[in-house]
Write a protein that holds these residues in place. Structure first.
Motif, PDB file in Angstrom:
ATOM      1  N   ILE A 572       0.811  -1.225   0.000  1.00 29.22           N
ATOM      2  CA  ILE A 572       0.000   0.000   0.000  1.00 29.22           C
ATOM      3  C   ILE A 572       0.836   1.264   0.000  1.00 29.22           C
ATOM      4  N   ILE A 573       1.985   1.247   0.652  1.00 28.27           N
ATOM      5  CA  ILE A 573       2.794   2.475   0.702  1.00 28.27           C
ATOM      6  C   ILE A 573       3.146   2.971  -0.703  1.00 28.27           C
ATOM      7  N   PRO A 574       3.633   2.114  -1.624  1.00 28.04           N
ATOM      8  CA  PRO A 574       3.888   2.621  -2.987  1.00 28.04           C
ATOM      9  C   PRO A 574       2.620   3.111  -3.683  1.00 28.04           C
ATOM     10  N   ILE A 575       1.480   2.441  -3.467  1.00 28.58           N
ATOM     11  CA  ILE A 575       0.233   2.867  -4.108  1.00 28.58           C
ATOM     12  C   ILE A 575      -0.154   4.260  -3.625  1.00 28.58           C
ATOM     13  N   VAL A 576      -0.041   4.502  -2.326  1.00 26.76           N
ATOM     14  CA  VAL A 576      -0.395   5.809  -1.768  1.00 26.76           C
ATOM     15  C   VAL A 576       0.492   6.902  -2.365  1.00 26.76           C
ATOM     16  N   LEU A 577       1.782   6.615  -2.510  1.00 29.99           N
ATOM     17  CA  LEU A 577       2.693   7.610  -3.081  1.00 29.99           C
ATOM     18  C   LEU A 577       2.305   7.954  -4.521  1.00 29.99           C
ATOM     19  N   VAL A 578       1.970   6.950  -5.308  1.00 33.00           N
ATOM     20  CA  VAL A 578       1.582   7.192  -6.694  1.00 33.00           C
ATOM     21  C   VAL A 578       0.295   8.017  -6.760  1.00 33.00           C
ATOM     22  N   VAL A 579      -0.670   7.685  -5.922  1.00 33.98           N
ATOM     23  CA  VAL A 579      -1.956   8.394  -5.919  1.00 33.98           C
ATOM     24  C   VAL A 579      -1.763   9.850  -5.520  1.00 33.98           C
ATOM     25  N   ILE A 580      -0.986  10.090  -4.467  1.00 32.41           N
ATOM     26  CA  ILE A 580      -0.765  11.463  -4.020  1.00 32.41           C
ATOM     27  C   ILE A 580      -0.022  12.260  -5.083  1.00 32.41           C
ATOM     28  N   PHE A 581       0.947  11.632  -5.745  1.00 32.07           N
ATOM     29  CA  PHE A 581       1.647  12.329  -6.814  1.00 32.07           C
ATOM     30  C   PHE A 581       0.675  12.756  -7.921  1.00 32.07           C
ATOM     31  N   ALA A 582      -0.236  11.865  -8.287  1.00 30.64           N
ATOM     32  CA  ALA A 582      -1.195  12.186  -9.343  1.00 30.64           C
ATOM     33  C   ALA A 582      -2.088  13.358  -8.946  1.00 30.64           C
ATOM     34  N   VAL A 583      -2.575  13.363  -7.699  1.00 33.92           N
ATOM     35  CA  VAL A 583      -3.436  14.455  -7.239  1.00 33.92           C
ATOM     36  C   VAL A 583      -2.673  15.774  -7.244  1.00 33.92           C
ATOM     37  N   LEU A 584      -1.441  15.764  -6.754  1.00 37.75           N
ATOM     38  CA  LEU A 584      -0.651  16.988  -6.705  1.00 37.75           C
ATOM     39  C   LEU A 584      -0.306  17.486  -8.105  1.00 37.75           C
ATOM     40  N   ALA A 585      -0.026  16.566  -9.001  1.00 38.19           N
ATOM     41  CA  ALA A 585       0.304  16.970 -10.369  1.00 38.19           C
ATOM     42  C   ALA A 585      -0.862  17.697 -11.022  1.00 38.19           C
ATOM     43  N   VAL A 586      -2.069  17.190 -10.799  1.00 37.37           N
ATOM     44  CA  VAL A 586      -3.259  17.851 -11.348  1.00 37.37           C
ATOM     45  C   VAL A 586      -3.476  19.191 -10.676  1.00 37.37           C
ATOM     46  N   LEU A 587      -3.331  19.245  -9.370  1.00 31.15           N
ATOM     47  CA  LEU A 587      -3.583  20.482  -8.625  1.00 31.15           C
ATOM     48  C   LEU A 587      -2.591  21.576  -8.977  1.00 31.15           C
ATOM     49  N   LEU A 588      -1.311  21.245  -8.976  1.00 31.66           N
ATOM     50  CA  LEU A 588      -0.273  22.252  -9.190  1.00 31.66           C
ATOM     51  C   LEU A 588       0.128  22.385 -10.655  1.00 31.66           C
ATOM     52  N   ARG A 589      -0.407  21.505 -11.510  1.00 35.56           N
ATOM     53  CA  ARG A 589      -0.074  21.500 -12.931  1.00 35.56           C
ATOM     54  C   ARG A 589       1.443  21.506 -13.142  1.00 35.56           C
ATOM     55  N   SER A 590       2.071  20.624 -12.413  1.00 40.39           N
ATOM     56  CA  SER A 590       3.525  20.518 -12.430  1.00 40.39           C
ATOM     57  C   SER A 590       3.905  19.074 -12.140  1.00 40.39           C
ATOM     58  N   LEU A 591       5.078  18.665 -12.600  1.00 35.15           N
ATOM     59  CA  LEU A 591       5.602  17.340 -12.287  1.00 35.15           C
ATOM     60  C   LEU A 591       6.726  17.398 -11.264  1.00 35.15           C
ATOM     61  N   LEU A 592       7.526  18.474 -11.324  1.00 27.79           N
ATOM     62  CA  LEU A 592       8.653  18.585 -10.405  1.00 27.79           C
ATOM     63  C   LEU A 592       8.193  18.919  -8.989  1.00 27.79           C
ATOM     64  N   ALA A 593       7.279  19.871  -8.855  1.00 26.05           N
ATOM     65  CA  ALA A 593       6.818  20.277  -7.519  1.00 26.05           C
ATOM     66  C   ALA A 593       6.226  19.100  -6.737  1.00 26.05           C
ATOM     67  N   PRO A 594       5.346  18.273  -7.324  1.00 28.06           N
ATOM     68  CA  PRO A 594       4.825  17.128  -6.563  1.00 28.06           C
ATOM     69  C   PRO A 594       5.908  16.164  -6.099  1.00 28.06           C
ATOM     70  N   LEU A 595       6.912  15.922  -6.953  1.00 26.88           N
ATOM     71  CA  LEU A 595       7.998  15.019  -6.561  1.00 26.88           C
ATOM     72  C   LEU A 595       8.738  15.558  -5.345  1.00 26.88           C
ATOM     73  N   LEU A 596       9.023  16.856  -5.379  1.00 24.99           N
ATOM     74  CA  LEU A 596       9.758  17.460  -4.268  1.00 24.99           C
ATOM     75  C   LEU A 596       8.916  17.472  -3.000  1.00 24.99           C
ATOM     76  N   LEU A 597       7.627  17.767  -3.124  1.00 27.30           N
ATOM     77  CA  LEU A 597       6.759  17.798  -1.949  1.00 27.30           C
ATOM     78  C   LEU A 597       6.644  16.414  -1.323  1.00 27.30           C
ATOM     79  N   ILE A 598       6.473  15.396  -2.152  1.00 30.47           N
ATOM     80  CA  ILE A 598       6.376  14.030  -1.623  1.00 30.47           C
ATOM     81  C   ILE A 598       7.692  13.627  -0.968  1.00 30.47           C
TER      82      ILE A 598
END
Length: 743
Positions: A572-598
């Protein structure tokens, strides 16, 4: 007094246009009304949730777990299922003749208690040193497939103890519960009052914090009332789903639901109220101010709620029913909280007017730009001047915290007696029983297999290290109907000593070519040694040709729970990370910012694990943690930690559009610093309240989430994230258009 229609408001940056009123006003008001009535009606279901709890290991496991399959097969041979338990009588100086008579009277009284499987009670045991007696008291757990509820088990156990203590009188003879039944009912009883003591304590803590944050004797009522309505609505939904066996609810899930709704609801309220207060400085009309505040807050709050909800729903990938149940239970809580906080709260605040902020009522003085004011403005300036040393330094501190304590974190699991922060009578009784009698008695390993391999299986089982070696330690299951018929014809046999296994004529008849064998363990049923024995036993019986053998029983169920916990954590831990990355990418319209935040939140989580390992072992003196602890801590810390980064970065993105990335980072930190820190303190305080329940697991979760949230809000969100974003500049928004704006 009615407020006039809004005129042009101004900030330090120029005119602020009146908010567009293209909001679903009537829908929001309708939802607010529904939330009020649903929450009011649902409040009565909070106390009823204990009626639909399931707290035994078997309820936690999937239907395909080996111990679950054995439990299902066992009902074909023994239609009445019971929880083995004991009542232990003890006197340090040795049992007197009067004590022995009292024990006999107690046993007779216990046979009259409804809920006790009287027909399976065995003769009273006396310890070799003459200080202790034990009466075997099996509690009915199910009959013909119908389970007995936890409340009924507790009531039966209390009635058994009352009968035993009445018989013992005031002679100084000590009476304690023990065994699986006694410890399980103690565990269930630990959750009594969860709907009152836990909730009232959490509410009291939140009220005190909100009084300090708002500095108003009135304003705190609105977010707290909204949180209670959300909790009532969630409790009603969870009750009906658990009652219909759609989800599994246990005491841990209920406790987490209460603190999560109160904590998250207060967080959302703080964000909305802070923005509303800010807009009241810009708009003379309070409704315009609320429309603007709602519009500017809804994105961050929605993203936060979605992130936490989706992360929690990832628990439904678990093997454990308890985790599968916690996911939707907590997600329902967050969803109800979101709806109430975005409908009832803004409507009630707007209707009430500015007076709710008394004595510091905001006026339309155009003091909207808060970025250059107060302590957080100074912190933002410092971060801007020292961005690179700040993020490197905080990263090193977090790594040191992780390394300093991670070696002390023991996730191998806890025995039942180690699972309490206090020492209930059942723990004292179990320790006495383990010391004075055969520790594995009463909770054997259960083996189901093809009937033609019984002799080979008994030989294989007897050769396993950790299996008791006395007479009758490994035997086919007794057919109690046959045994009772024999005793009815020969009453004197009831007092005859056991000489080994019963004759074949008294054992169960194979069903569909399958039979059942019991194997007494040499160690206490929930000890690490017993768990290791089950692993060896499974290896041995699985190797018997043609047996198709399975191993179950209480110890096997505990082992299956622990193994499933490890499986769930790794999945579950990897699944949660992938899901949160997807939500942040949509919200911030960025790929780098979500990676750094996670990455920052995972680093914070790792530091929390290190500190928790040190504190649990060297400060609290806990024997270890449940294997599920890292997963629970991760889901709550990462999901909730990302919350604060969402609150910060959505405001930073808003400011970036007007002032550029680096200036936007500092302005966003200055404006949101106070409210996000307050939200973190509230959430940490509410989760720490879990420590009032006398269970090690909840105390550990409460500490880890409280410490981790404070670490996240004070260090990660206040220094590490803004310093890193400021140092990187506009590249952090890659690949969005903001990368081509001002640095």
């Amino acid at each position: 007094m009615a407020e006039s229609v809004s005129t042009e408001a101004r900030s330090d940056d120029g005119p602020i246009p009146p908010p567009r009123r293209k909001l679903p006003i009537f829908t929001i008001v309708a939802f607010a009304i529904v939330a009020f009535f649903a929450g009011g009606i649902g409040g009565s279901f909070q106390a009823k949730l204990t009626e639909v709890q399931k707290n035994d290991n078997a309820s936690f496991l999937s239907r395909t777990a080996e111990s679950t399959l054995v439990a299902d097969e066992s009902e074909r041979f023994v239609p009445i299922q019971y929880l083995p338990g004991f009542v232990v009588f003890h006197r340090d100086s040795g049992l007197t003749d009067a004590d022995r008579a009292a024990v006999a009277d107690a046993r007779t009284a216990i046979t009259r208690v409804e809920g006790v499987d009287v027909e399976d009670m065995t003769p009273t045991e006396f310890s070799a040193d003459g200080t202790t007696a034990a009466v075997f008291v099996p509690l009915l757990a199910s009959r013909d497939g119908t389970d007995v509820t936890g409340d009924e088990l507790v009531a039966t156990e209390e009635a058994v103890l009352d009968a035993a203590r009445d018989a013992a009188g005031d002679t100084g003879l000590e009476v304690y519960p023990a065994g699986v039944g006694g410890l399980l009912t103690a565990f269930i009883a630990a959750f009594e009052g969860i709907d009152s003591s836990l909730l009232l304590t959490a509410l009291g803590v939140v009220v005190l914090i909100l009084l300090v944050v708002y500095r108003s004797p009135v304003l705190w009522v609105f977010p707290l009332l909204s949180a209670l309505l959300a909790l009532g609505t969630a409790s009603m939904i969870v009750y009906f789903l658990a009652d219909a066996d759609i989800i599994t609810l246990n005491g841990q899930s209920q406790g987490i639901l209460f603190v999560l709704v109160i904590g998250a609801g207060t967080d959302y309220a703080l964000l909305l109220v802070s923005r509303y207060r800010e807009e009241l400085h810009a708009y003379p009309n309070r409704f315009d101010a609320m429309i603007r505040a709602w519009r500017e807050s809804v994105g961050a709050i929605t993203a936060s709620a979605v992130t936490v909800t989706v992360a929690l729903l990832c628990l439904m990938f678990s093997e454990l029913n308890s985790n599968k149940g916690l996911g939707p239970v907590a997600a329902i809580g967050i969803a109800c909280t979101y709806v109430v906080m975005m409908t009832f709260l803004p409507v009630s605040l707007a209707v009430a007017g500015r007076w709710v902020f008394w004595p510091r009522q905001p006026r339309a003085d155009h003091a909207v730009d808060l970025a250059t004011h107060g302590m957080w403005g100074r912190i933002a300036s410092w971060v801007g001047r020292h961005d690179r040393p700040a993020w490197i330094g905080t990263t090193l501190v977090l790594l040191v915290l992780f390394a300093a304590g991670i070696g002390s974190l023991n996730t191998d699991g806890l025995t039942t007696t180690e699972s309490f922060t206090t020492k209930p009578d059942a723990v004292i009784g179990q320790e006495l029983y383990t010391e004075k009698f055969a520790p594995g008695a009463g909770a054997p390993a259960v083996v189901t297999a093809n009937a033609g391999t019984t002799d080979a299986l008994i030989a294989a089982i007897a050769g396993v290290e950790g299996i008791a070696t006395g007479p009758g330690a490994v035997c086919p299951q007794v057919d109690y109907a046959k045994a009772r018929a024999l005793l009815a014809a020969n009453p004197d046999l009831a007092n005859a000593p056991s000489l080994g296994c019963p004759p074949a004529a008294l054992t169960v008849t194979p069903v569909d070519g399958r039979t059942m064998i019991n194997a007494e363990l040499a160690d206490s049923y929930d000890s690490p040694a017993a768990l290791a024995t089950i692993e060896r036993l499974r290896e041995a019986v699985h190797a018997v040709p043609g047996a198709d053998a399975r191993v179950g029983g209480n110890t096997a169920a505990t082992l299956d729970v622990q193994q499933s916990s490890v499986h769930d954590r790794n999945l579950i831990i990897p699944i949660v990370l992938v899901v949160i990355f997807a939500v942040l990418a949509v919200l911030l319209r960025s790929l780098l910012a979500p990676l750094l935040l996670i990455a920052t939140v995972v680093l914070s989580f790792a530091a929390t694990l290190g500190v928790s390992g040190f504190v649990f072992t060297h400060v609290f003196g806990f024997a270890g943690t449940d294997p599920a602890f890292p997963l629970f801590a991760f889901v709550f810390l990462v999901a909730l930690g990302i919350d604060y980064n969402i609150f910060l970065m959505t405001r930073v993105r808003e400011e970036t559009g007007r002032h550029g990335t680096r200036s936007g980072v500092l302005r966003g930190l200055a404006v949101t610093g106070g409210v996000i820190t307050s939200a973190g303190v509230v959430l940490a305080a509410t989760f720490s309240v879990l420590g009032i329940l006398p269970l090690v697991f909840l105390a550990e979760i409460g500490f880890a989430v409280a410490f981790g949230v404070l670490l996240d809000t004070i260090v990660v969100r206040s220094i590490l994230v803004p310093a890193l974003a400021h140092d990187i500049g506009r590249t952090i928004w890659w690949p969005s258009a903001l990368t081509r704006g001002r640095p």
